[in-house]
Motif scaffolding. Structure first.
Motif, PDB file in Angstrom:
ATOM      1  N   GLU A  16      -2.900  -1.532  10.965  1.00 13.55           N
ATOM      2  CA  GLU A  16      -3.636  -1.370   9.813  1.00 13.55           C
ATOM      3  C   GLU A  16      -3.306  -2.195   8.586  1.00 13.55           C
ATOM      4  OE1 GLU A  16      -4.970   3.176  11.695  1.00 13.55           O
ATOM      5  OE2 GLU A  16      -3.888   2.977   9.872  1.00 13.55           O
ATOM      6  N   ILE A  17      -2.150  -2.024   8.282  1.00 11.86           N
ATOM      7  CA  ILE A  17      -1.787  -2.895   7.041  1.00 11.86           C
ATOM      8  C   ILE A  17      -1.699  -4.187   7.301  1.00 11.86           C
ATOM      9  CG2 ILE A  17       0.231  -2.989   5.257  1.00 11.86           C
ATOM     10  CD1 ILE A  17       0.951  -0.080   5.879  1.00 11.86           C
ATOM     11  N   LEU A  18      -1.276  -4.642   8.478  1.00 11.00           N
ATOM     12  CA  LEU A  18      -1.199  -6.075   8.641  1.00 11.00           C
ATOM     13  C   LEU A  18      -2.562  -6.752   8.601  1.00 11.00           C
ATOM     14  CD1 LEU A  18       0.703  -8.417   9.327  1.00 11.00           C
ATOM     15  CD2 LEU A  18       1.806  -6.076   9.016  1.00 11.00           C
ATOM     16  N   ASP A  19      -3.626  -5.964   9.147  1.00 14.29           N
ATOM     17  CA  ASP A  19      -5.103  -6.538   9.184  1.00 14.29           C
ATOM     18  C   ASP A  19      -5.439  -6.767   7.609  1.00 14.29           C
ATOM     19  OD1 ASP A  19      -5.514  -6.543  11.693  1.00 14.29           O
ATOM     20  OD2 ASP A  19      -6.227  -4.293  11.863  1.00 14.29           O
ATOM     21  N   GLU A  20      -4.906  -5.889   6.616  1.00 12.55           N
ATOM     22  CA  GLU A  20      -5.143  -6.090   5.214  1.00 12.55           C
ATOM     23  C   GLU A  20      -4.210  -7.504   4.893  1.00 12.55           C
ATOM     24  OE1 GLU A  20      -6.841  -5.454   1.164  1.00 12.55           O
ATOM     25  OE2 GLU A  20      -7.402  -5.037   3.368  1.00 12.55           O
ATOM     26  N   LYS A  51      -3.489  -9.859   6.459  1.00  8.17           N
ATOM     27  CA  LYS A  51      -4.162 -11.013   7.034  1.00  8.17           C
ATOM     28  C   LYS A  51      -5.414 -11.360   6.603  1.00  8.17           C
ATOM     29  CE  LYS A  51      -6.941 -12.411  11.300  1.00  8.17           C
ATOM     30  NZ  LYS A  51      -7.265 -11.905  12.613  1.00  8.17           N
ATOM     31  N   ARG A  52      -6.068 -10.598   5.762  1.00 12.11           N
ATOM     32  CA  ARG A  52      -7.102 -10.954   4.892  1.00 12.11           C
ATOM     33  C   ARG A  52      -6.610 -11.541   3.493  1.00 12.11           C
ATOM     34  NH1 ARG A  52      -9.656  -9.208   0.497  1.00 12.11           N
ATOM     35  NH2 ARG A  52      -8.037  -7.546  -0.085  1.00 12.11           N
ATOM     36  N   VAL A  53      -5.521 -10.857   2.960  1.00 16.35           N
ATOM     37  CA  VAL A  53      -5.030 -11.641   1.698  1.00 16.35           C
ATOM     38  C   VAL A  53      -4.417 -12.884   2.063  1.00 16.35           C
ATOM     39  CG1 VAL A  53      -3.157 -11.271   0.045  1.00 16.35           C
ATOM     40  CG2 VAL A  53      -4.457  -9.252   0.638  1.00 16.35           C
ATOM     41  N   ALA A  54      -3.746 -13.140   3.127  1.00 19.52           N
ATOM     42  CA  ALA A  54      -3.093 -14.188   3.204  1.00 19.52           C
ATOM     43  C   ALA A  54      -4.057 -15.394   3.614  1.00 19.52           C
ATOM     44  CB  ALA A  54      -2.276 -14.087   4.637  1.00 19.52           C
ATOM     45  N   ALA A  55      -5.193 -15.038   4.250  1.00 20.18           N
ATOM     46  CA  ALA A  55      -6.032 -16.042   4.597  1.00 20.18           C
ATOM     47  C   ALA A  55      -6.747 -16.442   3.258  1.00 20.18           C
ATOM     48  CB  ALA A  55      -7.300 -15.561   5.566  1.00 20.18           C
ATOM     49  N   ALA A  56      -7.114 -15.762   2.328  1.00 19.35           N
ATOM     50  CA  ALA A  56      -7.643 -16.031   1.065  1.00 19.35           C
ATOM     51  C   ALA A  56      -6.398 -17.009   0.217  1.00 19.35           C
ATOM     52  CB  ALA A  56      -7.938 -15.190   0.143  1.00 19.35           C
ATOM     53  N   ARG A  57      -5.300 -16.872   0.918  1.00 20.11           N
ATOM     54  CA  ARG A  57      -4.365 -17.972   0.186  1.00 20.11           C
ATOM     55  C   ARG A  57      -3.896 -19.193   1.040  1.00 20.11           C
ATOM     56  NH1 ARG A  57       0.046 -13.519  -2.303  1.00 20.11           N
ATOM     57  NH2 ARG A  57      -1.686 -12.277  -3.628  1.00 20.11           N
ATOM     58  N   GLY A  58      -4.587 -19.142   2.263  1.00 21.28           N
ATOM     59  CA  GLY A  58      -4.273 -20.357   2.862  1.00 21.28           C
ATOM     60  C   GLY A  58      -3.472 -20.476   4.152  1.00 21.28           C
ATOM     61  N   VAL A 115      -2.648  -5.391  -1.188  1.00 21.82           N
ATOM     62  CA  VAL A 115      -2.128  -4.444   0.111  1.00 21.82           C
ATOM     63  C   VAL A 115      -1.728  -3.189  -0.691  1.00 21.82           C
ATOM     64  CG1 VAL A 115      -0.299  -4.282   1.643  1.00 21.82           C
ATOM     65  CG2 VAL A 115      -1.897  -6.501   1.458  1.00 21.82           C
ATOM     66  N   ALA A 116      -0.913  -3.149  -1.892  1.00 28.72           N
ATOM     67  CA  ALA A 116      -0.386  -1.985  -2.530  1.00 28.72           C
ATOM     68  C   ALA A 116      -1.566  -0.872  -2.593  1.00 28.72           C
ATOM     69  CB  ALA A 116       0.262  -2.399  -3.676  1.00 28.72           C
ATOM     70  N   ARG A 117      -3.021  -1.538  -3.078  1.00 25.30           N
ATOM     71  CA  ARG A 117      -4.067  -0.611  -3.290  1.00 25.30           C
ATOM     72  C   ARG A 117      -4.218   0.080  -2.040  1.00 25.30           C
ATOM     73  NH1 ARG A 117      -6.729  -4.230  -5.240  1.00 25.30           N
ATOM     74  NH2 ARG A 117      -6.014  -3.921  -7.304  1.00 25.30           N
ATOM     75  N   PHE A 118      -4.437  -0.815  -1.063  1.00 25.60           N
ATOM     76  CA  PHE A 118      -4.946  -0.357   0.295  1.00 25.60           C
ATOM     77  C   PHE A 118      -3.940   0.692   0.891  1.00 25.60           C
ATOM     78  CE2 PHE A 118      -4.323  -0.601   5.128  1.00 25.60           C
ATOM     79  CZ  PHE A 118      -5.415  -0.488   5.475  1.00 25.60           C
ATOM     80  N   ILE A 119      -2.703   0.616   0.647  1.00 23.65           N
ATOM     81  CA  ILE A 119      -1.837   1.631   1.294  1.00 23.65           C
ATOM     82  C   ILE A 119      -2.026   2.920   0.501  1.00 23.65           C
ATOM     83  CG2 ILE A 119       0.603   2.207   1.334  1.00 23.65           C
ATOM     84  CD1 ILE A 119       1.217  -0.758   1.914  1.00 23.65           C
ATOM     85  N   LEU A 120      -2.153   2.762  -0.704  1.00 21.92           N
ATOM     86  CA  LEU A 120      -2.238   3.951  -1.596  1.00 21.92           C
ATOM     87  C   LEU A 120      -3.636   4.709  -1.327  1.00 21.92           C
ATOM     88  CD1 LEU A 120      -1.292   5.745  -3.977  1.00 21.92           C
ATOM     89  CD2 LEU A 120      -2.591   4.063  -5.568  1.00 21.92           C
ATOM     90  N   VAL A 121      -4.413   3.942  -1.299  1.00 20.53           N
ATOM     91  CA  VAL A 121      -5.958   4.828  -1.123  1.00 20.53           C
ATOM     92  C   VAL A 121      -5.979   5.119   0.265  1.00 20.53           C
ATOM     93  CG1 VAL A 121      -8.234   4.378  -0.908  1.00 20.53           C
ATOM     94  CG2 VAL A 121      -7.208   3.315  -2.551  1.00 20.53           C
ATOM     95  N   ARG A 122      -5.473   4.571   1.329  1.00 24.14           N
ATOM     96  CA  ARG A 122      -5.532   4.987   2.893  1.00 24.14           C
ATOM     97  C   ARG A 122      -4.622   5.928   3.173  1.00 24.14           C
ATOM     98  NH1 ARG A 122      -8.573   3.048   7.102  1.00 24.14           N
ATOM     99  NH2 ARG A 122      -7.536   3.671   9.231  1.00 24.14           N
TER     100      ARG A 122
END
Length: 269
Positions: free
Chosen positions: A45-49, A51-58, A253-260
Motif C-alpha cells: 500500500e505504501i509503495l503504491d503511494e 510509485k505515484r510520487v516517483a512518477a511525478a518526479r520522472g 508519503v508521510a501524510r499517507f502513512i499518518l492518515v491511513r
C-alpha cells in the motif's frame, strides 16, 4: 539505531534522471523502470503511494507483490527485481549472513512496532511488583520484547547481549516482574491472565489490535527493528536509488502513512 536516520543526506544529493542499468541505454531514450519487491498489505500500500510520487518526479516504479516474503531477497540478489521493501535491518542482516547475498540497506522505510497490550491496566504506571508479563518465546520476538522492556526502564540487560538478548541476559528487574515466554499463538490468550503482553505488529493485527489505539507501551519509530529499503551492493550508488528513497521520504508519503495508519505504522525518518 542512529545510523538508520543518517542516510537521507547522501540520497538527496544524488543527481536524478540516470537510466536504470537494465533499461534502454541512451540518455533520454527510455524512462527507467525500478522493480520493487514487497509483501502484500502495508508495504504494498505504501509503495503504491511511493510509485505515484516517483512518477511525478520522472521515475517509473513497478510494485512487485510477493505472496512469500522468503523469496524476495533471493529475487533481488538474482536481479529479478531491483529493490525490496518488506523487512527490517535485523532480518536483512540475518539473510546476508545465512545466504551470503550482496545486499545493502539504503534507507529506513517504516517501523511496524511491537507493543504492550493489557486488559488489566490502562498505563504502565499501574504495574505492581511481581506481576506477570508475557513475551514471545521465539528468539527474535523475545529479544525484541526484552529490549522494549529495557527501554521502558522495567528491565536491565547485559550490555553484550545487544539485540540478541534472552532471559538469561536480564541483570535487573526493578519490580520483580515474572517474565513468561509463550509461543506466539498463545499470546492473545495470555491477555486474560498477564498484566500485559508483548505482541508484534503482524500478530497484533491478526488479533484485531492496533498499536496506536490499544497499546500501553510501544516501540520508538527509530527502533533498530525499523524496516529498510534494500538494493544490491553494486547498485547502491545509482541515482535511481536516491530518487526512490527521496520519493519514499516525501511529504506526500508521510501524510499517507499518518492518515491511513495513524501511529500504528511509524516513520523512522
Amino acid at each position: 539505531m542512529k545510523r538508520a536516520v543518517h542516510f537521507a543526506a547522501a540520497w538527496l544529493l544524488a543527481v536524478a534522471g540516470a537510466v536504470h542499468p537494465g533499461s534502454a541505454g541512451a540518455a533520454g531514450s527510455a524512462v527507467p523502470v525500478v522493480r520493487v519487491g514487497v509483501t502484500c498489505g502495508v508495504h504494498a500500500e505504501i509503495l503504491d503511494e511511493v510509485k505515484r510520487v516517483a512518477a511525478a518526479r520522472g521515475l517509473d516504479v513497478d510494485v512487485v507483490v510477493f505472496d512469500d516474503a522468503s523469496r524476495i531477497d533471493t529475487a533481488l540478489a538474482r536481479g529479478r527485481i531491483d529493490a525490496a521493501s518488506f523487512e527490517d535491518a535485523q532480518q536483512l542482516a540475518a539473510t546476508r549472513t545465512a545466504k551470503g547475498y550482496a545486499l545493502a540497506e539504503v534507507a529506513p522505510t517504516v517501523t511496524l512496532p511491537m507493543a504492550f497490550y493489557s486488559r488489566k491496566m490502562r498505563s504502565l504506571n499501574e504495574l505492581r511488583p511481581g506481576m506477570a508479563v508475557a513475551i514471545p518465546a521465539d528468539p527474535r520476538g523475545m529479544s525484541r520484547a526484552l529490549v522494549l522492556l529495557q527501554n521502558e526502564t522495567l528491565l536491565t540487560l547485559r550490555e553484550r547481549a545487544g539485540l540478541h538478548a534472552a532471559l538469561r541476559d536480564v541483570t535487573g528487574n526493578r519490580l520483580g516482574l515474572k517474565l513468561v515466554a509463550l509461543p506466539r499463538d498463545r499470546l492473545f490468550a495470555a491477555l486474560d491472565t498477564a498484566a500485559f503482553v508483548a505482541i508484534g505488529s503482524e500478530d497484533a493485527a491478526h488479533m484485531g489490535l492496533q498499536p496506536s489505539r490499544d497499546s500501553i507501551g510501544i516501540e520508538d519509530a527509530r527502533s533498530p527493528y525499523a524496516n529498510v529499503l534494500t538494493v544490491r551492493d553494486a547498485d547502491r550508488a545509482q541515482p535511481w536509488v536516491a530518487q526512490l528513497a527521496a520519493a519514499y521520504h516525501s511529504d506526500d508519503v508521510a501524510r499517507f502513512i499518518l492518515v491511513r495508519y495513524q501511529d500504528s505504522v511509524r516513520r523512522p525518518w
